[in-house]
Scaffold this motif. Structure first.
Motif, PDB file in Angstrom:
ATOM      1  N   CYS A  40       0.809  -0.989  -0.033  1.00 34.10           N
ATOM      2  CA  CYS A  40       0.092  -0.199  -0.070  1.00 34.10           C
ATOM      3  C   CYS A  40       0.770   1.268  -0.081  1.00 34.10           C
ATOM      4  CB  CYS A  40      -0.895   0.121   1.050  1.00 34.10           C
ATOM      5  SG  CYS A  40      -1.998  -1.318   1.209  1.00 34.10           S
ATOM      6  N   GLY A  41       1.883   1.322   0.982  1.00 33.58           N
ATOM      7  CA  GLY A  41       2.660   2.322   0.916  1.00 33.58           C
ATOM      8  C   GLY A  41       3.557   2.794  -0.397  1.00 33.58           C
ATOM      9  N   SER A  42       4.003   1.328  -0.606  1.00 29.32           N
ATOM     10  CA  SER A  42       5.109   1.661  -1.970  1.00 29.32           C
ATOM     11  C   SER A  42       4.142   2.173  -3.074  1.00 29.32           C
ATOM     12  CB  SER A  42       5.647   0.203  -2.105  1.00 29.32           C
ATOM     13  OG  SER A  42       4.925  -0.630  -2.512  1.00 29.32           O
ATOM     14  N   SER A  43       3.026   1.479  -3.334  1.00 31.13           N
ATOM     15  CA  SER A  43       2.168   1.904  -4.469  1.00 31.13           C
ATOM     16  C   SER A  43       1.867   3.345  -4.333  1.00 31.13           C
ATOM     17  CB  SER A  43       1.050   0.870  -4.603  1.00 31.13           C
ATOM     18  OG  SER A  43       0.040   1.025  -3.579  1.00 31.13           O
ATOM     19  N   ALA A  44       1.466   3.695  -3.151  1.00 32.28           N
ATOM     20  CA  ALA A  44       0.985   5.292  -3.169  1.00 32.28           C
ATOM     21  C   ALA A  44       2.180   6.227  -3.399  1.00 32.28           C
ATOM     22  CB  ALA A  44       0.646   5.550  -1.441  1.00 32.28           C
ATOM     23  N   ARG A  45       3.539   5.774  -2.823  1.00 30.85           N
ATOM     24  CA  ARG A  45       4.558   6.461  -3.162  1.00 30.85           C
ATOM     25  C   ARG A  45       5.057   6.630  -4.748  1.00 30.85           C
ATOM     26  NH1 ARG A  45       5.489   4.692   1.971  1.00 30.85           N
ATOM     27  NH2 ARG A  45       6.774   2.759   1.334  1.00 30.85           N
ATOM     28  N   GLY A  48       2.766   8.987  -6.512  1.00 26.27           N
ATOM     29  CA  GLY A  48       3.231  10.122  -6.385  1.00 26.27           C
ATOM     30  C   GLY A  48       4.864  10.742  -7.228  1.00 26.27           C
ATOM     31  N   ASN A  49       5.546   9.517  -7.253  1.00 27.66           N
ATOM     32  CA  ASN A  49       6.681   9.791  -8.136  1.00 27.66           C
ATOM     33  C   ASN A  49       6.467  10.092  -9.445  1.00 27.66           C
ATOM     34  OD1 ASN A  49       8.079   9.555  -5.782  1.00 27.66           O
ATOM     35  ND2 ASN A  49       8.765   7.382  -6.434  1.00 27.66           N
ATOM     36  N   VAL A  50       5.232   9.554 -10.172  1.00 28.62           N
ATOM     37  CA  VAL A  50       4.875   9.965 -11.478  1.00 28.62           C
ATOM     38  C   VAL A  50       3.863  11.087 -11.536  1.00 28.62           C
ATOM     39  CG1 VAL A  50       5.471   7.639 -12.333  1.00 28.62           C
ATOM     40  CG2 VAL A  50       3.215   7.916 -11.471  1.00 28.62           C
ATOM     41  N   CYS A  51       3.571  11.726 -10.493  1.00 28.85           N
ATOM     42  CA  CYS A  51       3.008  12.984 -10.382  1.00 28.85           C
ATOM     43  C   CYS A  51       1.466  12.787 -10.227  1.00 28.85           C
ATOM     44  CB  CYS A  51       3.328  13.923 -11.427  1.00 28.85           C
ATOM     45  SG  CYS A  51       5.086  14.261 -11.540  1.00 28.85           S
ATOM     46  N   ALA A  52       1.006  11.726  -9.880  1.00 31.83           N
ATOM     47  CA  ALA A  52      -0.542  11.761  -9.475  1.00 31.83           C
ATOM     48  C   ALA A  52      -0.750  12.457  -8.094  1.00 31.83           C
ATOM     49  CB  ALA A  52      -0.692  10.150  -9.000  1.00 31.83           C
ATOM     50  N   ASN A  53      -1.734  13.039  -8.181  1.00 25.17           N
ATOM     51  CA  ASN A  53      -2.104  13.921  -7.032  1.00 25.17           C
ATOM     52  C   ASN A  53      -2.664  13.333  -5.954  1.00 25.17           C
ATOM     53  OD1 ASN A  53      -4.883  13.922  -7.416  1.00 25.17           O
ATOM     54  ND2 ASN A  53      -4.774  15.843  -8.746  1.00 25.17           N
ATOM     55  N   VAL A  54      -2.770  13.711  -4.900  1.00 22.95           N
ATOM     56  CA  VAL A  54      -3.067  13.224  -3.618  1.00 22.95           C
ATOM     57  C   VAL A  54      -4.507  12.523  -3.630  1.00 22.95           C
ATOM     58  CG1 VAL A  54      -3.526  13.277  -1.054  1.00 22.95           C
ATOM     59  CG2 VAL A  54      -1.423  14.357  -2.215  1.00 22.95           C
ATOM     60  N   ASP A  55      -5.480  13.344  -4.291  1.00 19.71           N
ATOM     61  CA  ASP A  55      -7.069  12.818  -4.544  1.00 19.71           C
ATOM     62  C   ASP A  55      -6.723  11.532  -5.307  1.00 19.71           C
ATOM     63  OD1 ASP A  55      -8.032  14.774  -2.767  1.00 19.71           O
ATOM     64  OD2 ASP A  55      -8.215  16.176  -4.703  1.00 19.71           O
ATOM     65  N   GLN A  56      -6.094  11.643  -6.612  1.00 20.05           N
ATOM     66  CA  GLN A  56      -6.142  10.387  -7.270  1.00 20.05           C
ATOM     67  C   GLN A  56      -5.463   9.143  -6.517  1.00 20.05           C
ATOM     68  OE1 GLN A  56      -3.480  12.260 -10.282  1.00 20.05           O
ATOM     69  NE2 GLN A  56      -5.295  12.481 -11.942  1.00 20.05           N
ATOM     70  N   ILE A  57      -4.210   9.556  -5.826  1.00 20.15           N
ATOM     71  CA  ILE A  57      -3.855   8.238  -4.956  1.00 20.15           C
ATOM     72  C   ILE A  57      -4.568   7.755  -3.869  1.00 20.15           C
ATOM     73  CG2 ILE A  57      -2.058   7.500  -3.418  1.00 20.15           C
ATOM     74  CD1 ILE A  57      -0.359   9.897  -4.922  1.00 20.15           C
ATOM     75  N   ARG A  58      -5.462   8.646  -3.271  1.00 17.47           N
ATOM     76  CA  ARG A  58      -6.548   8.326  -2.364  1.00 17.47           C
ATOM     77  C   ARG A  58      -7.548   7.435  -2.970  1.00 17.47           C
ATOM     78  NH1 ARG A  58      -8.187  12.933  -0.362  1.00 17.47           N
ATOM     79  NH2 ARG A  58      -9.886  13.002  -1.724  1.00 17.47           N
ATOM     80  N   TYR A  90       7.595  21.022 -12.039  1.00 15.41           N
ATOM     81  CA  TYR A  90       6.677  20.040 -12.791  1.00 15.41           C
ATOM     82  C   TYR A  90       7.403  18.579 -12.839  1.00 15.41           C
ATOM     83  CZ  TYR A  90       9.689  21.811 -16.510  1.00 15.41           C
ATOM     84  OH  TYR A  90      10.810  22.082 -17.256  1.00 15.41           O
ATOM     85  N   CYS A  91       6.411  17.584 -12.829  1.00 14.65           N
ATOM     86  CA  CYS A  91       7.257  16.422 -12.721  1.00 14.65           C
ATOM     87  C   CYS A  91       7.717  15.673 -13.930  1.00 14.65           C
ATOM     88  CB  CYS A  91       6.087  15.264 -12.234  1.00 14.65           C
ATOM     89  SG  CYS A  91       5.346  15.401 -10.607  1.00 14.65           S
ATOM     90  N   ARG A  92       8.286  14.570 -13.655  1.00 14.78           N
ATOM     91  CA  ARG A  92       9.078  13.785 -14.668  1.00 14.78           C
ATOM     92  C   ARG A  92      10.169  14.377 -15.511  1.00 14.78           C
ATOM     93  NH1 ARG A  92       5.535   8.776 -16.169  1.00 14.78           N
ATOM     94  NH2 ARG A  92       7.595   8.068 -16.522  1.00 14.78           N
ATOM     95  N   PHE A  93      10.790  15.258 -15.019  1.00 15.07           N
ATOM     96  CA  PHE A  93      12.042  16.336 -15.414  1.00 15.07           C
ATOM     97  C   PHE A  93      13.012  15.971 -14.677  1.00 15.07           C
ATOM     98  CE2 PHE A  93      14.596  19.780 -16.392  1.00 15.07           C
ATOM     99  CZ  PHE A  93      14.690  19.840 -17.943  1.00 15.07           C
ATOM    100  N   PHE A  94      14.065  15.236 -14.834  1.00 17.22           N
ATOM    101  CA  PHE A  94      15.071  14.807 -14.085  1.00 17.22           C
ATOM    102  C   PHE A  94      16.458  15.595 -14.191  1.00 17.22           C
ATOM    103  CE2 PHE A  94      11.750  11.796 -13.176  1.00 17.22           C
ATOM    104  CZ  PHE A  94      11.445  11.935 -12.047  1.00 17.22           C
ATOM    105  N   TYR A  95      16.500  16.280 -15.393  1.00 16.61           N
ATOM    106  CA  TYR A  95      17.688  16.825 -15.962  1.00 16.61           C
ATOM    107  C   TYR A  95      18.368  18.094 -15.119  1.00 16.61           C
ATOM    108  CZ  TYR A  95      21.343  19.107 -18.853  1.00 16.61           C
ATOM    109  OH  TYR A  95      22.186  19.706 -19.366  1.00 16.61           O
TER     110      TYR A  95
END
Length: 117
Positions: A40-45, A48-58, A90-95
């Motif tokens: 549960c915790g790892s899937s929520a995190r 979050g790493n791929v920028c899902a917001n808290v409402d979507q994760i919940r 903004y997410c998914r930008f790691f450069y």
């Protein structure tokens, strides 16, 4: 070690689930007291790493506000942490532009004394 889940038509009991996860974790030497809820915790995190917001994760985990914040997500403000680390918010930008800089050898040797060996 092979975990044999029950047939699809058969309900998997809580104790069987807990025992199977416990065996899977103990085999490589992982100790955890959160056997049945470990994903549960790892899937929520991960969400979050791929920028899902808290409402979507919940909604995905069918959690209420208290559960998701207290048990499954860190309380760190992700946008602020990304910004302070030098990443855009903004997410998914790691450069990082500074990553292409090569530090002088003298500094590398101070930080990593065995670098030339």
């Amino acid at each position: 070690m092979k975990i044999n889940p029950p047939r699809q038509a058969q309900e998997w009991s809580y104790s069987s689930h807990q025992e199977s996860i416990g065996e899977a974790l103990s085999s490589p030497g992982i100790r955890s007291n959160k056997k049945t809820h470990i994903n549960c915790g790892s899937s929520a995190r991960m969400a979050g790493n791929v920028c899902a917001n808290v409402d979507q994760i919940r909604r995905q985990g069918r959690w209420n506000n208290t559960t998701i914040n207290d048990a499954y997500l860190t309380n760190l403000p992700r946008e602020l942490v990304r910004s302070m680390a030098g990443f855009p918010t903004y997410c998914r930008f790691f450069y990082l532009a500074r990553a292409i800089l090569n530090p002088p050898t003298s500094l590398c040797k101070k930080l990593f004394p065995a670098i030339g060996e």
